[in-house]
Design a protein around this motif. Structure first.
Motif, short mmCIF file in Angstrom:
data_model
loop_
_atom_site.label_atom_id
_atom_site.label_comp_id
_atom_site.label_asym_id
_atom_site.label_seq_id
_atom_site.Cartn_x
_atom_site.Cartn_y
_atom_site.Cartn_z
N ASP A 156 -3.92 13.82 45.43
CA ASP A 156 -2.48 14.04 45.57
C ASP A 156 -1.67 12.83 45.12
O ASP A 156 -0.51 12.97 44.72
CB ASP A 156 -2.12 14.39 47.02
CG ASP A 156 -2.56 15.78 47.43
OD1 ASP A 156 -2.86 16.60 46.52
OD2 ASP A 156 -2.65 16.06 48.64
N GLY B 185 -2.31 11.02 42.54
CA GLY B 185 -2.23 11.05 41.09
C GLY B 185 -2.34 9.68 40.45
O GLY B 185 -3.18 8.85 40.82
N PHE C 145 -0.44 7.15 40.67
CA PHE C 145 -0.18 6.03 41.58
C PHE C 145 -1.48 5.60 42.27
O PHE C 145 -1.76 4.41 42.38
CB PHE C 145 0.86 6.43 42.61
CG PHE C 145 1.13 5.40 43.66
CD1 PHE C 145 1.76 4.21 43.33
CD2 PHE C 145 0.74 5.60 44.97
CE1 PHE C 145 2.00 3.24 44.30
CE2 PHE C 145 0.97 4.64 45.94
CZ PHE C 145 1.61 3.45 45.61
N LEU D 125 3.85 6.69 36.40
CA LEU D 125 4.49 7.80 37.09
C LEU D 125 5.78 8.20 36.38
O LEU D 125 6.50 7.35 35.86
CB LEU D 125 4.85 7.41 38.53
CG LEU D 125 3.73 7.17 39.53
CD1 LEU D 125 4.32 6.65 40.83
CD2 LEU D 125 2.94 8.43 39.78
N THR D 126 6.08 9.49 36.41
CA THR D 126 7.41 9.91 35.99
C THR D 126 8.36 9.68 37.16
O THR D 126 7.95 9.51 38.31
CB THR D 126 7.42 11.40 35.62
OG1 THR D 126 7.18 12.17 36.81
CG2 THR D 126 6.36 11.70 34.58
N GLU E 119 10.30 11.85 38.46
CA GLU E 119 10.19 12.99 39.38
C GLU E 119 8.99 12.83 40.31
O GLU E 119 9.07 13.13 41.51
CB GLU E 119 10.08 14.29 38.59
CG GLU E 119 11.34 14.69 37.84
CD GLU E 119 11.59 13.84 36.59
OE1 GLU E 119 10.63 13.16 36.12
OE2 GLU E 119 12.74 13.84 36.09
N GLU E 120 7.87 12.32 39.78
CA GLU E 120 6.69 12.10 40.61
C GLU E 120 6.95 11.01 41.64
O GLU E 120 6.53 11.13 42.81
CB GLU E 120 5.50 11.72 39.73
CG GLU E 120 4.95 12.87 38.90
CD GLU E 120 3.93 12.41 37.88
OE1 GLU E 120 3.07 13.23 37.50
OE2 GLU E 120 3.98 11.23 37.47
N ALA E 121 7.63 9.96 41.23
CA ALA E 121 7.95 8.87 42.17
C ALA E 121 8.86 9.37 43.28
O ALA E 121 8.67 9.02 44.46
CB ALA E 121 8.61 7.72 41.42
N GLN E 122 9.83 10.17 42.94
CA GLN E 122 10.74 10.70 43.96
C GLN E 122 10.01 11.62 44.93
O GLN E 122 10.26 11.58 46.14
CB GLN E 122 11.89 11.45 43.27
CG GLN E 122 12.84 10.53 42.51
CD GLN E 122 13.86 11.28 41.69
OE1 GLN E 122 13.69 12.47 41.37
NE2 GLN E 122 14.95 10.61 41.33
N ALA E 123 9.07 12.41 44.42
CA ALA E 123 8.29 13.29 45.29
C ALA E 123 7.43 12.48 46.26
O ALA E 123 7.29 12.84 47.44
CB ALA E 123 7.41 14.22 44.45
N GLN E 124 6.86 11.37 45.78
CA GLN E 124 6.03 10.56 46.65
C GLN E 124 6.86 9.85 47.72
O GLN E 124 6.42 9.71 48.86
CB GLN E 124 5.24 9.54 45.83
CG GLN E 124 4.14 10.19 45.00
CD GLN E 124 3.12 9.21 44.47
OE1 GLN E 124 3.19 8.01 44.73
NE2 GLN E 124 2.16 9.71 43.72
#
Length: 290
Positions: free
Chosen positions: A103, A105, A107, A227-228, A230-235
């Motif tokens: 999950d 990814g 990171f 990371l994109t 969007e991925e950073a914000q989700a994390q």
């Protein structure tokens, strides 16, 4: 009174407890020692980036504010930043399940999540190897209160140390802890912790802090993280740093921790909160704040 514009620092190395290589141990000796009383020692993990800060804060406040003088011990790697990120994950983080690692990814890959799991062994090294070495080299610390400071994954490490061995340090400064690691599995240790705590003749002091802006969605991603945005914000959303620290402090209180303080520093994020955590955490650890 002896005064210096910078902390007096000494360094030596110790063998790593479970892999090849050396750990760099940095020690800030207080400008004013008190031979008539044992001197506290602040142990700082992630010493490569946090030791200097902790040493200078300790020197400044103990000189100007008549803050209790104390030694500061940093545990570091003297490695390039990318290597440092992976080495610290191996030492500071408990094991992580395959699904939780997946999950994370890119990171998880960047920080070396697959090599995590050494937290308990690293804690044993601090207690059984490093503390006796400090006592031998600096006799004025014998009998002084040992204090543990950790930030981020170091905060997770300090939280894990508290829950598994609450008598291992007199105080725990748990700064912006990465409680999200392995799907918040560290919280499963609370019931056993409650029993351990009740059996202690004297409770530790516990300071839990976080930057109040740590759940704000990021607007950019540091280079090299893979990371994109969007991925950073989700994390960041999944990590629940601010809410998690508050809930953790509440759970500790419900478990019977009486000497506890929780602070969300209003203007700080995950990086800027570290100096405030050191200053106010040490004030609380040394009995200078309720």
């Amino acid at each position: 009174m002896q005064f210096s514009v910078r902390a007096s620092v000494e360094q030596f190395t110790l063998a790593h407890p479970y892999r090849e290589g050396l750990l760099q141990i940095s020690v800030a000796v207080p400008a004013v020692e008190t031979p008539d009383a044992p001197m506290p020692v602040l142990y700082v993990v992630d010493g490569d980036i946090l030791f200097g800060m902790a040493a200078e804060i300790g020197r400044a406040v103990s000189t100007v504010e008549e803050f209790p003088a104390h030694y500061v011990v940093g545990i570091g790697y003297d490695a390039a930043f990318a290597d440092f990120m992976r080495l610290r994950t191996a030492d500071l983080a408990p094991p992580i399940g395959a699904e939780a690692l997946d999950d994370l990814g890119a990171f998880g890959t960047a920080i070396g999540g697959e090599s995590s799991g050494g937290a308990d062994t690293f804690l044993a090294f601090l207690i059984e190897t490093l503390r006796p070495e400090i006592a031998a080299r600096y006799p004025l610390t014998v009998g002084g209160a040992p204090i543990l400071f950790g930030h981020s994954l170091g905060g997770l490490f300090a939280a894990n140390a508290l829950l598994t061995q609450p008598d291992s340090f007199a105080s725990f400064i748990i700064s912006s802890p990465s409680l999200w690691w392995d799907g918040f599995s560290i919280l499963q240790r609370l019931p056993a912790f409650k029993k351990r705590l009740a059996a202690l003749p004297q409770q530790p002091r516990v300071f839990v802090d976080v930057g109040a802006k740590e759940q704000d969605p990021p607007t950019s991603v540091p280079d090299g993280m893979g990371l994109t945005l969007e991925e950073a914000q989700a994390q960041v959303r999944a990590a629940r740093m601010v809410d998690g620290a508050k809930d953790f402090a509440g759970a500790l209180r419900d478990s019977g921790v009486s000497n506890l303080r929780h602070v969300a520093f209003a203007e700080d994020d995950h990086v800027s909160v570290a100096p405030a955590a050191i200053l106010h955490g040490m004030r609380f650890a040394l009995g200078r704040g309720a």
